[in-house]
Design a protein around this motif. Sequence first.
Motif, PDB file in Angstrom:
ATOM      1  N   LYS A   1      -4.930   1.894   4.908  1.00 32.21           N
ATOM      2  CA  LYS A   1      -4.179   0.643   4.959  1.00 32.21           C
ATOM      3  C   LYS A   1      -2.680   0.859   5.168  1.00 32.21           C
ATOM      4  CE  LYS A   1      -7.629  -1.348   1.976  1.00 32.21           C
ATOM      5  NZ  LYS A   1      -8.018  -1.834   0.699  1.00 32.21           N
ATOM      6  N   ILE A   2      -2.247   2.117   5.181  1.00 35.09           N
ATOM      7  CA  ILE A   2      -0.826   2.427   5.350  1.00 35.09           C
ATOM      8  C   ILE A   2      -0.507   2.477   6.840  1.00 35.09           C
ATOM      9  CG2 ILE A   2       0.952   4.178   4.985  1.00 35.09           C
ATOM     10  CD1 ILE A   2      -0.424   4.856   2.368  1.00 35.09           C
TER      11      ILE A   2
ATOM     12  N   ASP B   1       9.614   0.520 -12.710  1.00 31.15           N
ATOM     13  CA  ASP B   1      10.417  -0.610 -12.256  1.00 31.15           C
ATOM     14  C   ASP B   1       9.920  -1.104 -10.898  1.00 31.15           C
ATOM     15  OD1 ASP B   1      12.044  -0.527 -14.485  1.00 31.15           O
ATOM     16  OD2 ASP B   1      13.479   0.840 -13.558  1.00 31.15           O
ATOM     17  N   PRO B   2      10.144  -2.389 -10.600  1.00 29.56           N
ATOM     18  CA  PRO B   2       9.733  -2.934  -9.307  1.00 29.56           C
ATOM     19  C   PRO B   2      10.417  -2.214  -8.147  1.00 29.56           C
ATOM     20  CG  PRO B   2      10.371  -4.687 -10.817  1.00 29.56           C
ATOM     21  CD  PRO B   2      10.750  -3.385 -11.467  1.00 29.56           C
ATOM     22  N   VAL B   3       9.706  -2.133  -7.028  1.00 31.81           N
ATOM     23  CA  VAL B   3      10.229  -1.518  -5.809  1.00 31.81           C
ATOM     24  C   VAL B   3      10.094  -2.535  -4.679  1.00 31.81           C
ATOM     25  CG1 VAL B   3       9.908   0.322  -4.109  1.00 31.81           C
ATOM     26  CG2 VAL B   3       9.605   0.814  -6.532  1.00 31.81           C
ATOM     27  N   GLY B   4      11.170  -2.795  -3.981  1.00 30.36           N
ATOM     28  CA  GLY B   4      11.118  -3.718  -2.850  1.00 30.36           C
ATOM     29  C   GLY B   4      10.596  -5.092  -3.214  1.00 30.36           C
ATOM     30  N   GLY B   5      10.901  -5.546  -4.433  1.00 31.08           N
ATOM     31  CA  GLY B   5      10.452  -6.861  -4.862  1.00 31.08           C
ATOM     32  C   GLY B   5       9.020  -6.896  -5.385  1.00 31.08           C
ATOM     33  N   MET B   6       8.347  -5.734  -5.391  1.00 33.94           N
ATOM     34  CA  MET B   6       6.963  -5.683  -5.869  1.00 33.94           C
ATOM     35  C   MET B   6       6.901  -4.969  -7.208  1.00 33.94           C
ATOM     36  SD  MET B   6       4.815  -4.690  -2.526  1.00 33.94           S
ATOM     37  CE  MET B   6       6.094  -4.121  -1.430  1.00 33.94           C
ATOM     38  N   GLY B   7       6.091  -5.494  -8.110  1.00 34.28           N
ATOM     39  CA  GLY B   7       5.859  -4.818  -9.375  1.00 34.28           C
ATOM     40  C   GLY B   7       5.018  -3.569  -9.141  1.00 34.28           C
ATOM     41  N   VAL B   8       5.430  -2.482  -9.700  1.00 31.71           N
ATOM     42  CA  VAL B   8       4.715  -1.235  -9.484  1.00 31.71           C
ATOM     43  C   VAL B   8       3.768  -0.949 -10.640  1.00 31.71           C
ATOM     44  CG1 VAL B   8       4.956   1.248  -9.114  1.00 31.71           C
ATOM     45  CG2 VAL B   8       6.611  -0.311  -8.110  1.00 31.71           C
ATOM     46  N   GLY B   9       4.243  -1.093 -11.860  1.00 32.32           N
ATOM     47  CA  GLY B   9       3.395  -0.825 -13.013  1.00 32.32           C
ATOM     48  C   GLY B   9       2.997   0.626 -13.118  1.00 32.32           C
ATOM     49  N   SER B  10       1.968   0.888 -13.898  1.00 29.86           N
ATOM     50  CA  SER B  10       1.484   2.252 -14.087  1.00 29.86           C
ATOM     51  C   SER B  10       0.197   2.436 -13.299  1.00 29.86           C
ATOM     52  CB  SER B  10       1.236   2.506 -15.576  1.00 29.86           C
ATOM     53  OG  SER B  10       0.194   1.670 -16.042  1.00 29.86           O
ATOM     54  N   ILE B  11      -0.300   3.658 -13.264  1.00 33.77           N
ATOM     55  CA  ILE B  11      -1.567   3.867 -12.580  1.00 33.77           C
ATOM     56  C   ILE B  11      -2.688   3.263 -13.425  1.00 33.77           C
ATOM     57  CG2 ILE B  11      -0.710   5.960 -11.443  1.00 33.77           C
ATOM     58  CD1 ILE B  11      -2.648   7.574 -13.241  1.00 33.77           C
ATOM     59  N   SER B  12      -3.801   3.009 -12.787  1.00 35.85           N
ATOM     60  CA  SER B  12      -4.951   2.398 -13.452  1.00 35.85           C
ATOM     61  C   SER B  12      -5.498   3.309 -14.547  1.00 35.85           C
ATOM     62  CB  SER B  12      -6.050   2.138 -12.420  1.00 35.85           C
ATOM     63  OG  SER B  12      -7.232   1.718 -13.053  1.00 35.85           O
TER      64      SER B  12
ATOM     65  N   TYR C   1       0.819  -1.211   0.000  1.00 37.76           N
ATOM     66  CA  TYR C   1       0.000   0.000   0.000  1.00 37.76           C
ATOM     67  C   TYR C   1       0.854   1.263   0.000  1.00 37.76           C
ATOM     68  CZ  TYR C   1      -3.809  -3.216   0.774  1.00 37.76           C
ATOM     69  OH  TYR C   1      -4.705  -4.230   0.631  1.00 37.76           O
ATOM     70  N   GLN C   2       2.018   1.199   0.632  1.00 37.84           N
ATOM     71  CA  GLN C   2       2.927   2.348   0.579  1.00 37.84           C
ATOM     72  C   GLN C   2       3.425   2.573  -0.843  1.00 37.84           C
ATOM     73  OE1 GLN C   2       6.020   1.524   3.425  1.00 37.84           O
ATOM     74  NE2 GLN C   2       4.876   2.447   5.110  1.00 37.84           N
ATOM     75  N   VAL C   3       3.772   1.489  -1.528  1.00 35.88           N
ATOM     76  CA  VAL C   3       4.242   1.599  -2.908  1.00 35.88           C
ATOM     77  C   VAL C   3       3.123   2.158  -3.785  1.00 35.88           C
ATOM     78  CG1 VAL C   3       5.039   0.291  -4.921  1.00 35.88           C
ATOM     79  CG2 VAL C   3       5.964  -0.227  -2.659  1.00 35.88           C
ATOM     80  N   GLU C   4       1.919   1.612  -3.619  1.00 38.60           N
ATOM     81  CA  GLU C   4       0.776   2.061  -4.415  1.00 38.60           C
ATOM     82  C   GLU C   4       0.459   3.538  -4.139  1.00 38.60           C
ATOM     83  OE1 GLU C   4      -2.502   0.965  -7.103  1.00 38.60           O
ATOM     84  OE2 GLU C   4      -0.471   0.283  -6.741  1.00 38.60           O
TER      85      GLU C   4
END
Length: 170
Positions: free
Chosen positions: A160-161, A62-73, A4-7
Amino acid sequence: MDYYQVEYTKYELAKLSFLECLDYLRLYEKGVDFFADSPLAFERALSKAFTITYARPFTHNDPVGGMGVGSISTGWIKKLPSKQRELHEELVGDGRNAMVAHLDIGKLLPLIFVKPGNRNDHIIDWRICSLNENSIDDLRALATAAHKYCFEHQGKIEPKIKDSIISYRQ
């Protein structure tokens, strides 16, 4: 790293992009008279800057902290008036991806007149949305809608943060 922080961060950076777009529109309104001696160069420079900045949140991250970030919806775009949906596609598709951030020969359709020396003449089919008095209201409405969507999306994520400060600095 918390999902949730990444998002939340992804959407915070997107909001900054859309605020920058609104700054370009204000700059155009204030500077059009100042640059009266070269209006096409001023219009083209701001159009490119607007296009890149608007499209930035819709490109892969690019992924951050092992999580895929992708683009916004892009789901929210379906709710926009058709003119704004078409403008979004023009800015992100042909605009950013084929004509501004990349030089796609198939989209630019250059006609180059080779001359001696290093000053060739050329004509390029520049078919991206130009920031001008005819488009400024539509561009403002689109950037404002995008910013509003990001703000609303963050409102759903914020509970959720876990922490009040999100940092990726090591």
